[in-house]
Design a protein around this motif. Structure first.
Motif, PDB file in Angstrom:
ATOM      1  N   ALA A 154       4.342   5.497  17.436  1.00  0.00           N
ATOM      2  CA  ALA A 154       4.582   4.076  17.166  1.00  0.00           C
ATOM      3  C   ALA A 154       4.880   3.328  18.463  1.00  0.00           C
ATOM      4  CB  ALA A 154       5.732   3.919  16.181  1.00  0.00           C
ATOM      5  N   LEU A 155       5.653   3.967  19.355  1.00  0.00           N
ATOM      6  CA  LEU A 155       5.958   3.345  20.643  1.00  0.00           C
ATOM      7  C   LEU A 155       4.685   3.051  21.422  1.00  0.00           C
ATOM      8  CD1 LEU A 155       8.066   2.598  22.894  1.00  0.00           C
ATOM      9  CD2 LEU A 155       7.808   4.958  23.697  1.00  0.00           C
ATOM     10  N   MET A 156       3.774   4.008  21.499  1.00  0.00           N
ATOM     11  CA  MET A 156       2.555   3.821  22.274  1.00  0.00           C
ATOM     12  C   MET A 156       1.685   2.710  21.676  1.00  0.00           C
ATOM     13  SD  MET A 156      -0.348   6.585  23.402  1.00  0.00           S
ATOM     14  CE  MET A 156       0.614   7.157  24.785  1.00  0.00           C
ATOM     15  N   VAL A 157       1.494   2.738  20.365  1.00  0.00           N
ATOM     16  CA  VAL A 157       0.643   1.727  19.716  1.00  0.00           C
ATOM     17  C   VAL A 157       1.255   0.338  19.867  1.00  0.00           C
ATOM     18  CG1 VAL A 157      -0.257   0.926  17.508  1.00  0.00           C
ATOM     19  CG2 VAL A 157      -0.375   3.358  18.102  1.00  0.00           C
ATOM     20  N   LEU A 158       2.551   0.222  19.617  1.00  0.00           N
ATOM     21  CA  LEU A 158       3.193  -1.083  19.675  1.00  0.00           C
ATOM     22  C   LEU A 158       3.283  -1.614  21.100  1.00  0.00           C
ATOM     23  CD1 LEU A 158       5.985  -0.549  17.000  1.00  0.00           C
ATOM     24  CD2 LEU A 158       4.058  -2.140  16.869  1.00  0.00           C
ATOM     25  N   ARG A 159       3.379  -0.733  22.093  1.00  0.00           N
ATOM     26  CA  ARG A 159       3.343  -1.213  23.483  1.00  0.00           C
ATOM     27  C   ARG A 159       1.964  -1.798  23.796  1.00  0.00           C
ATOM     28  NH1 ARG A 159       6.561  -2.661  27.578  1.00  0.00           N
ATOM     29  NH2 ARG A 159       5.472  -1.440  29.158  1.00  0.00           N
ATOM     30  N   MET A 160       0.904  -1.234  23.237  1.00  0.00           N
ATOM     31  CA  MET A 160      -0.424  -1.811  23.431  1.00  0.00           C
ATOM     32  C   MET A 160      -0.515  -3.183  22.774  1.00  0.00           C
ATOM     33  SD  MET A 160      -3.111   1.355  23.105  1.00  0.00           S
ATOM     34  CE  MET A 160      -2.353   2.397  21.875  1.00  0.00           C
ATOM     35  N   VAL A 161       0.043  -3.309  21.567  1.00  0.00           N
ATOM     36  CA  VAL A 161       0.036  -4.603  20.890  1.00  0.00           C
ATOM     37  C   VAL A 161       0.881  -5.607  21.667  1.00  0.00           C
ATOM     38  CG1 VAL A 161       0.627  -5.809  18.757  1.00  0.00           C
ATOM     39  CG2 VAL A 161      -0.316  -3.497  18.663  1.00  0.00           C
ATOM     40  N   GLN A 162       2.019  -5.156  22.173  1.00  0.00           N
ATOM     41  CA  GLN A 162       2.880  -6.018  22.984  1.00  0.00           C
ATOM     42  C   GLN A 162       2.150  -6.520  24.221  1.00  0.00           C
ATOM     43  OE1 GLN A 162       5.927  -4.147  25.362  1.00  0.00           O
ATOM     44  NE2 GLN A 162       7.485  -5.612  24.680  1.00  0.00           N
ATOM     45  N   SER A 163       1.409  -5.638  24.865  1.00  0.00           N
ATOM     46  CA  SER A 163       0.630  -6.019  26.042  1.00  0.00           C
ATOM     47  C   SER A 163      -0.439  -7.039  25.677  1.00  0.00           C
ATOM     48  CB  SER A 163      -0.017  -4.781  26.669  1.00  0.00           C
ATOM     49  OG  SER A 163      -0.816  -5.137  27.764  1.00  0.00           O
TER      50      SER A 163
END
Length: 536
Positions: A154-163
Motif C-alpha cells: 500500500a505504501l508503494m502504490v500510494l506513494r506513486m499516487v501521491q507523486s
C-alpha cells in the motif's frame, strides 16, 4: 509581444501606425477588435499589440495569484524530501528492509517524471484551474491513505499516487506566471515562485525529522494532507482562471464551471437570471484525456532540445549533492537525523536568496539590453520578441552564477574528501544553492519565454528529462563515490557543466533564428487549419 506573432498582428499593424506605443490604443483600434471578436481566437486578440493589455488582472490580483501559486509550488519538492528522515522508522514498523523502502523513492521519481506530461497538456488545453484542482484532490486522498496504511505494498502504490498528484504543480506554477506577466517583468514573478520551489528541499527534511521523531512517521502524511487542503479552499474560492487558451488576457469569461471560481459561479448565475452577460470565450472548454506526446514535441525543437539538455545537467549536479549530503555528513560527523535535516538549511537559504535575487537581475538585464538596441518595452501589452534577443537577455546573467557554482561544486568535493570542519561543506552548499540552483531557475525562465503558446507543456518536458536523468544519477552516485572518492566525483560533475557550456553560446548565437523558424512554421500550420465557427 510575449507570444509568437499571431496571424492577426500584421493586419493590425497596417491599420494602426501607433502599434509600438506604451499608452492605451486609439479609439479606432477598438472598432477593429470588435470586428474581429466574432471569428477570432480571444488569445490571439489578447496578443495584438494595438489591442488590449497583455493581462487585464490588476496588480493586486496578480500578487494574490502569484502568492497562491508560490505556496502550491512548495508541495512537490516538500513531498519528495519530507519523507527522507522517516525511511528507517517506516522500514522498522512495516517489517521490511531500508533497501525495500528505497524502492518507493524510485517509483516516486518515475511518476514524478511522467505525471507532469499529462498535467501540462491538460492545463494548456482545458485551463490551469481544472489541472490544479485534480492534482490537489488526488494528492489529498493519497496522503490520507498513506497516513492510515500499515502495509508495504500500500505504501508503494500510494506513494506513486501521491507523486502523480504533486509533481505537476511546478509546471502549472510556471505556466501561470507566463499567463499574467510580460517578459520584461517575468523574472521577478518567476523568482517568487522559484523561492517556493526551493524552500521545499531545505525545510521539508527538518519538518520530516521533527514530525517523525515526536509524533511518528504517519504525521508526515497528515501534515501534507492538511497543507494541501488549507491551500485548496482559498484557491477554489478566489483564484481566477489564467490560461490564455481559455480566457485570453483575462477579459473573456470561461464557460465551464471548472474554470470558474466559486465567486464567479455565483456572479454568472446572477447575470444569467438578469439577462446580462459578459463577453464569453469562443467555445466551451472540454475536459479530455491529456496527450503526453505533446510534451515530447518540445524536445524535438533545436533550441529547446539544447536548453532541456543543459538545464538537465545543471539540475543533475545539485540534486546529486542534495541526495548525498545527509549520508556523507553522517559518515564524516556522525550526526543524528535531526542534525542532518538542519544541515539542509544553508542549501535552502542559498536557493531562496537566488530565486528572489535572480528576478531583479533578469528584469534589469532585460531593460539594459532593450536600451542598448533601442527596443521599446511595452509593459501593458507585452513585447514582440521577434525583434529582441531574449536568449542573450536570460543566458548572460546565468553565466557568472554558473561558473561560480562549478567552482563551489569542485571545492565542496575536496572539502568532504579532507573531512574539514563542518562549516566548510555548509558554506559551500549555500553557494551551490545560490549559484547552481539559481542558474537552473534562469534556464527555466528562458524555457517559458521560448514556448509561450504552451508553457505548462514546456516545463513538463524539462521535468520529464530532468527526473529521468535524476533517477539514473542517483542510482550511480554511490558507486562513483566509492570508486572515485568524494573529491574526484564532484570534480567530474563540475567539469561536465564546463564541457557542455558552449551550448549556452550556441543558443545566444543561433537561438533567435531557430525561434523565428519555429514561429513561421506554426503560422503556416495555422493557415492550413480550418476556421473555427464562433458560438451563437
Amino acid at each position: 509581444m510575449d507570444s509568437q506573432d499571431p496571424p492577426l498582428r500584421r493586419e493590425n499593424e497596417k491599420k494602426d501606425p501607433e502599434d509600438a506605443g506604451d499608452g492605451p490604443p486609439p479609439d479606432s483600434s477598438s472598432s477593429n477588435i470588435n470586428d474581429l471578436t466574432s471569428d477570432s481566437d480571444p488569445e490571439a486578440l489578447a496578443h495584438v499589440s494595438s489591442g488590449p493589455a497583455y493581462s487585464v488582472f490588476s496588480k493586486r490580483t496578480k500578487r494574490w495569484i502569484v502568492t497562491m501559486i508560490a505556496f502550491s509550488s512548495f508541495v512537490s519538492p516538500m513531498t519528495a524530501n519530507i519523507y527522507f528522515p522517516a525511511l528507517v522508522p517506516i522500514a522498522r514498523d512495516l517489517g521490511v528492509s531500508v533497501s525495500m523502502i528505497n524502492l518507493t523513492l524510485t517509483t516516486y521519481m518515475i511518476f514524478q517524471a511522467i505525471a507532469p506530461t499529462l498535467v501540462g497538456d491538460l492545463a494548456d488545453a482545458a485551463g490551469r484551474r481544472p489541472a490544479f484542482l485534480i492534482c490537489f484532490i488526488i494528492y489529498i486522498f493519497a496522503n490520507l491513505g498513506l497516513a492510515l496504511q500499515k502495509d508495504f505494498a500500500a505504501l508503494m502504490v500510494l506513494r506513486m499516487v501521491q507523486s502523480a498528484g504533486s509533481s505537476g504543480t511546478v509546471a502549472l506554477s510556471f505556466a501561470v506566471i507566463a499567463d499574467v506577466a510580460v517578459s520584461a517583468e517575468r523574472g521577478k514573478y518567476m523568482g517568487i515562485v522559484g523561492a517556493g520551489i526551493n524552500i521545499g528541499p531545505a525545510l521539508s527534511p527538518v519538518f520530516g525529522g521533527l514530525l517523525a521523531e515526536y509524533l511518528g512517521w504517519p504525521a508526515i502524511f497528515w501534515f501534507c494532507m492538511i497543507y494541501a487542503a488549507v491551500w485548496l479552499i482559498p484557491y477554489a474560492l478566489t483564484v481566477p482562471e489564467t490560461c490564455r487558451n481559455v480566457v485570453g488576457n483575462g477579459s473573456f469569461s470561461a464557460q465551464s464551471w471548472w474554470n470558474m471560481t466559486a465567486i464567479d459561479l455565483c456572479h454568472a448565475r446572477r447575470r444569467k437570471s438578469n439577462g446580462d452577460s459578459r463577453e464569453v470565450a469562443r467555445t466551451k472548454q472540454k475536459l479530455r484525456f491529456p496527450n503526453p506526446f505533446n510534451t515530447l514535441k518540445v524536445a524535438f525543437e533545436k533550441d529547446l532540445a539544447l536548453l532541456l539538455f543543459y538545464g538537465t545537467l545543471t539540475y543533475l549536479v545539485f540534486i546529486l549533492i542534495a541526495a548525498t549530503l545527509s549520508t556523507e555528513l553522517e559518515a564524516i560527523y556522525h550526526y543524528s537525523d535531526l542534525q542532518l535535516g538542519l544541515c539542509y538549511l544553508p542549501y535552502g537559504a542559498g536557493c531562496c536568496f537566488a530565486a528572489v535575487m535572480q528576478g531583479y537581475i533578469l528584469d534589469g538585464n532585460y531593460r539594459r539590453i532593450a536600451r542598448k538596441i533601442g527596443f521599446t518595452i511595452d509593459y501593458k501589452r507585452g513585447d514582440d520578441l521577434r525583434n529582441f534577443p531574449i536568449e542573450k537577455a536570460r543566458i548572460l546573467p546565468a553565466c557568472p552564477f554558473l561558473f561560480a557554482g562549478v567552482a563551489a561544486v569542485i571545492w565542496y568535493g575536496w572539502v568532504l574528501h579532507f573531512e574539514t570542519h563542518v562549516a566548510g561543506p555548509l558554506v559551500l552548499v549555500f553557494l551551490i544553492g545560490l549559484c547552481v540552483t539559481g542558474s537552473f531557475s534562469i534556464l527555466n525562465t528562458l524555457l517559458v519565454d521560448l514556448y509561450p503558446e504552451a508553457p505548462a507543456t514546456a516545463v513538463a518536458a524539462m521535468n520529464l528529462v530532468r527526473c529521468l536523468f535524476g533517477a539514473g544519477g542517483t542510482a550511480v552516485i554511490e558507486h562513483m563515490l566509492r570508486a572515485m572518492g568524494r573529491g574526484w566525483t564532484f570534480t567530474f560533475w563540475g567539469l561536465v557543466l564546463v564541457v557542455f557550456s558552449p551550448i549556452l553560446w550556441a543558443l545566444t548565437k543561433w537561438g533567435p533564428a531557430w525561434r523565428e523558424e519555429r514561429r513561421v512554421r506554426k503560422l503556416k500550420e495555422e493557415e492550413k487549419e480550418p476556421a473555427v465557427t464562433p458560438p451563437p
